[in-house]
Design a protein around this motif. Structure first.
Motif, PDB file in Angstrom:
ATOM      1  N   ASN A   1      27.174 -34.930 -11.370  1.00 15.21           N
ATOM      2  CA  ASN A   1      27.475 -33.739 -10.563  1.00 15.21           C
ATOM      3  C   ASN A   1      27.069 -32.469 -11.294  1.00 15.21           C
ATOM      4  O   ASN A   1      26.693 -32.492 -12.477  1.00 15.21           O
ATOM      5  CB  ASN A   1      28.952 -33.719 -10.154  1.00 15.21           C
ATOM      6  CG  ASN A   1      29.893 -33.619 -11.345  1.00 15.21           C
ATOM      7  OD1 ASN A   1      29.590 -32.971 -12.338  1.00 15.21           O
ATOM      8  ND2 ASN A   1      31.045 -34.271 -11.240  1.00 15.21           N
ATOM      9  N   GLU A   2      27.159 -31.356 -10.597  1.00 18.71           N
ATOM     10  CA  GLU A   2      26.675 -30.080 -11.132  1.00 18.71           C
ATOM     11  C   GLU A   2      27.364 -29.711 -12.443  1.00 18.71           C
ATOM     12  O   GLU A   2      26.719 -29.256 -13.394  1.00 18.71           O
ATOM     13  CB  GLU A   2      26.893 -28.975 -10.094  1.00 18.71           C
ATOM     14  CG  GLU A   2      26.259 -27.651 -10.476  1.00 18.71           C
ATOM     15  CD  GLU A   2      26.450 -26.602  -9.399  1.00 18.71           C
ATOM     16  OE1 GLU A   2      27.460 -25.885  -9.460  1.00 18.71           O
ATOM     17  OE2 GLU A   2      25.585 -26.517  -8.499  1.00 18.71           O
TER      18      GLU A   2
ATOM     19  N   LEU B   1      25.965 -31.706 -15.279  1.00 17.06           N
ATOM     20  CA  LEU B   1      24.616 -31.272 -15.636  1.00 17.06           C
ATOM     21  C   LEU B   1      24.643 -29.951 -16.394  1.00 17.06           C
ATOM     22  O   LEU B   1      23.891 -29.766 -17.355  1.00 17.06           O
ATOM     23  CB  LEU B   1      23.762 -31.134 -14.364  1.00 17.06           C
ATOM     24  CG  LEU B   1      23.323 -32.440 -13.699  1.00 17.06           C
ATOM     25  CD1 LEU B   1      22.650 -32.165 -12.371  1.00 17.06           C
ATOM     26  CD2 LEU B   1      22.385 -33.231 -14.607  1.00 17.06           C
ATOM     27  N   VAL B   2      25.501 -29.053 -15.965  1.00 19.24           N
ATOM     28  CA  VAL B   2      25.639 -27.771 -16.664  1.00 19.24           C
ATOM     29  C   VAL B   2      26.029 -28.017 -18.122  1.00 19.24           C
ATOM     30  O   VAL B   2      25.489 -27.390 -19.043  1.00 19.24           O
ATOM     31  CB  VAL B   2      26.699 -26.884 -15.963  1.00 19.24           C
ATOM     32  CG1 VAL B   2      27.116 -25.719 -16.866  1.00 19.24           C
ATOM     33  CG2 VAL B   2      26.147 -26.345 -14.648  1.00 19.24           C
TER      34      VAL B   2
ATOM     35  N   ARG C   1      25.070 -22.554 -13.905  1.00 19.63           N
ATOM     36  CA  ARG C   1      25.096 -23.230 -12.605  1.00 19.63           C
ATOM     37  C   ARG C   1      23.934 -22.800 -11.719  1.00 19.63           C
ATOM     38  O   ARG C   1      23.313 -23.625 -11.055  1.00 19.63           O
ATOM     39  CB  ARG C   1      26.424 -22.939 -11.894  1.00 19.63           C
ATOM     40  CG  ARG C   1      27.605 -23.679 -12.480  1.00 19.63           C
ATOM     41  CD  ARG C   1      28.885 -23.368 -11.697  1.00 19.63           C
ATOM     42  NE  ARG C   1      30.010 -24.110 -12.238  1.00 19.63           N
ATOM     43  CZ  ARG C   1      30.362 -25.336 -11.861  1.00 19.63           C
ATOM     44  NH1 ARG C   1      29.674 -25.943 -10.924  1.00 19.63           N
ATOM     45  NH2 ARG C   1      31.402 -25.941 -12.407  1.00 19.63           N
ATOM     46  N   SER C   2      23.640 -21.497 -11.700  1.00 25.68           N
ATOM     47  CA  SER C   2      22.574 -20.998 -10.817  1.00 25.68           C
ATOM     48  C   SER C   2      21.217 -21.573 -11.229  1.00 25.68           C
ATOM     49  O   SER C   2      20.394 -21.917 -10.377  1.00 25.68           O
ATOM     50  CB  SER C   2      22.530 -19.471 -10.828  1.00 25.68           C
ATOM     51  OG  SER C   2      22.263 -18.984 -12.136  1.00 25.68           O
TER      52      SER C   2
ATOM     53  N   VAL D   1      20.716 -24.483 -12.769  1.00 22.85           N
ATOM     54  CA  VAL D   1      20.715 -25.899 -12.412  1.00 22.85           C
ATOM     55  C   VAL D   1      20.450 -26.061 -10.918  1.00 22.85           C
ATOM     56  O   VAL D   1      19.692 -26.936 -10.493  1.00 22.85           O
ATOM     57  CB  VAL D   1      22.050 -26.568 -12.807  1.00 22.85           C
ATOM     58  CG1 VAL D   1      22.156 -27.972 -12.205  1.00 22.85           C
ATOM     59  CG2 VAL D   1      22.179 -26.637 -14.325  1.00 22.85           C
ATOM     60  N   ARG D   2      21.066 -25.198 -10.102  1.00 21.79           N
ATOM     61  CA  ARG D   2      20.849 -25.264  -8.656  1.00 21.79           C
ATOM     62  C   ARG D   2      19.391 -24.990  -8.299  1.00 21.79           C
ATOM     63  O   ARG D   2      18.818 -25.658  -7.441  1.00 21.79           O
ATOM     64  CB  ARG D   2      21.765 -24.258  -7.943  1.00 21.79           C
ATOM     65  CG  ARG D   2      23.233 -24.672  -7.935  1.00 21.79           C
ATOM     66  CD  ARG D   2      24.111 -23.580  -7.374  1.00 21.79           C
ATOM     67  NE  ARG D   2      25.518 -23.940  -7.506  1.00 21.79           N
ATOM     68  CZ  ARG D   2      26.523 -23.077  -7.331  1.00 21.79           C
ATOM     69  NH1 ARG D   2      26.252 -21.806  -7.030  1.00 21.79           N
ATOM     70  NH2 ARG D   2      27.768 -23.474  -7.473  1.00 21.79           N
TER      71      ARG D   2
ATOM     72  N   MET E   1      17.329 -27.989  -9.130  1.00 22.95           N
ATOM     73  CA  MET E   1      17.521 -29.040  -8.142  1.00 22.95           C
ATOM     74  C   MET E   1      16.736 -28.751  -6.865  1.00 22.95           C
ATOM     75  O   MET E   1      16.158 -29.655  -6.252  1.00 22.95           O
ATOM     76  CB  MET E   1      19.008 -29.219  -7.822  1.00 22.95           C
ATOM     77  CG  MET E   1      19.764 -29.977  -8.882  1.00 22.95           C
ATOM     78  SD  MET E   1      19.081 -31.635  -9.121  1.00 22.95           S
ATOM     79  CE  MET E   1      20.253 -32.289 -10.295  1.00 22.95           C
TER      80      MET E   1
ATOM     81  N   ILE F   1      19.282 -33.674  -1.833  1.00 25.38           N
ATOM     82  CA  ILE F   1      20.582 -33.006  -1.924  1.00 25.38           C
ATOM     83  C   ILE F   1      21.333 -33.231  -0.626  1.00 25.38           C
ATOM     84  O   ILE F   1      20.860 -32.844   0.444  1.00 25.38           O
ATOM     85  CB  ILE F   1      20.409 -31.496  -2.192  1.00 25.38           C
ATOM     86  CG1 ILE F   1      19.645 -31.273  -3.503  1.00 25.38           C
ATOM     87  CG2 ILE F   1      21.772 -30.804  -2.243  1.00 25.38           C
ATOM     88  CD1 ILE F   1      19.217 -29.831  -3.742  1.00 25.38           C
TER      89      ILE F   1
ATOM     90  N   GLY G   1      26.565 -35.049  -2.828  1.00 21.36           N
ATOM     91  CA  GLY G   1      25.969 -35.029  -4.159  1.00 21.36           C
ATOM     92  C   GLY G   1      24.460 -35.030  -4.101  1.00 21.36           C
ATOM     93  O   GLY G   1      23.861 -34.792  -3.053  1.00 21.36           O
ATOM     94  N   THR G   2      23.836 -35.299  -5.222  1.00 19.42           N
ATOM     95  CA  THR G   2      22.377 -35.316  -5.326  1.00 19.42           C
ATOM     96  C   THR G   2      21.937 -36.718  -5.735  1.00 19.42           C
ATOM     97  O   THR G   2      22.502 -37.319  -6.656  1.00 19.42           O
ATOM     98  CB  THR G   2      21.895 -34.295  -6.369  1.00 19.42           C
ATOM     99  OG1 THR G   2      22.397 -33.001  -6.016  1.00 19.42           O
ATOM    100  CG2 THR G   2      20.381 -34.236  -6.414  1.00 19.42           C
TER     101      THR G   2
END
Length: 215
Positions: free
Chosen positions: A26-27, A30-31, A38-39, A41-42, A45, A56, A61-62
């Motif tokens: 999850n985010e 990964l962070v 977070r931004s 990583v987004r 993705m 996504i 989830g991804t």
């Protein structure tokens, strides 16, 4: 930064041996493991999603995409305005590769892969006889044949084949119904019998019928 992060995420997918349909961390995870915001990583993705590496799913989830990295229209056929020329030139390329793909499938197809080829051959026949749109089933049959080739590169050519099938059906004004039924069945049977010469000849004849109408 998103470009660099996207490469690290791809490496993570490879290192963790994640396969098609597997869920990525999850985010928050990964962070933490990437040491990024977070931004960022987004954005990474989103970049991977645009390349069909991840999918996504909101609220879920991804996940690793099916056929990761292979986009639907890699050669930009959508933006070629001269569709008549495109169909003609695509046919030339299909003559170069598809008879040989059929031969490889006849040599290497497993029983399970033969069952899939036969299923889509039957489904294509059912739709044609019912007067329904058979383009998707037609493309699925060619896809099943390509995946049976036991060649790592051939399945990566599938977007080219899949884009060409509906174009050919439209270009021939669906008048090759009987020929499609016969040549599809001949290709499928030859692969099932592991006869590479017959499979290649049947696929070549399938394309010859298309060429005769397109010309």
């Amino acid at each position: 930064l998103p470009e660099q992060l996207s490469k690290r995420i791809v490496q993570l997918i490879l290192d963790e041996k994640l396969e098609q349909g597997d869920r990525l961390p999850n985010e928050a995870e990964l962070v933490r493991c990437l040491g990024a915001g977070r931004s960022s990583v987004r954005e990474a993705m989103k970049l991977l999603a645009s390349r069909n590496i991840v999918q996504i799913r909101q609220g879920s989830g991804t996940y690793v995409s099916s056929n990761p990295g292979v986009v639907d229209d890699p050669l930009g056929f959508t933006f070629i305005e001269d569709k008549k020329r495109l169909v003609h030139d695509l046919l030339e390329v299909r003559f170069m590769i598809e008879p040989h793909i059929a031969r490889m499938a006849a040599e290497h197809a497993t029983d399970k892969q033969i069952d899939e080829i036969m299923y889509w051959c039957d489904e294509c026949e059912r739709l044609i006889l019912a007067g329904e749109d058979y383009a998707a089933a037609d493309a699925k049959m060619h896809t099943a044949i390509a995946k049976s080739s036991d060649n790592l590169v051939v399945p990566r050519l599938l977007p080219i084949l899949n884009e060409s099938v509906p174009l050919f059906i439209t270009a021939t004004k669906k008048i090759l119904v009987e020929e499609t039924l016969r040549t599809h069945r001949n290709v499928a049977n030859a692969i099932a019998e592991h006869d590479p010469v017959a499979a290649g000849d049947a696929m070549y004849l399938h394309l010859v019928y298309n060429r005769s109408v397109i010309r």
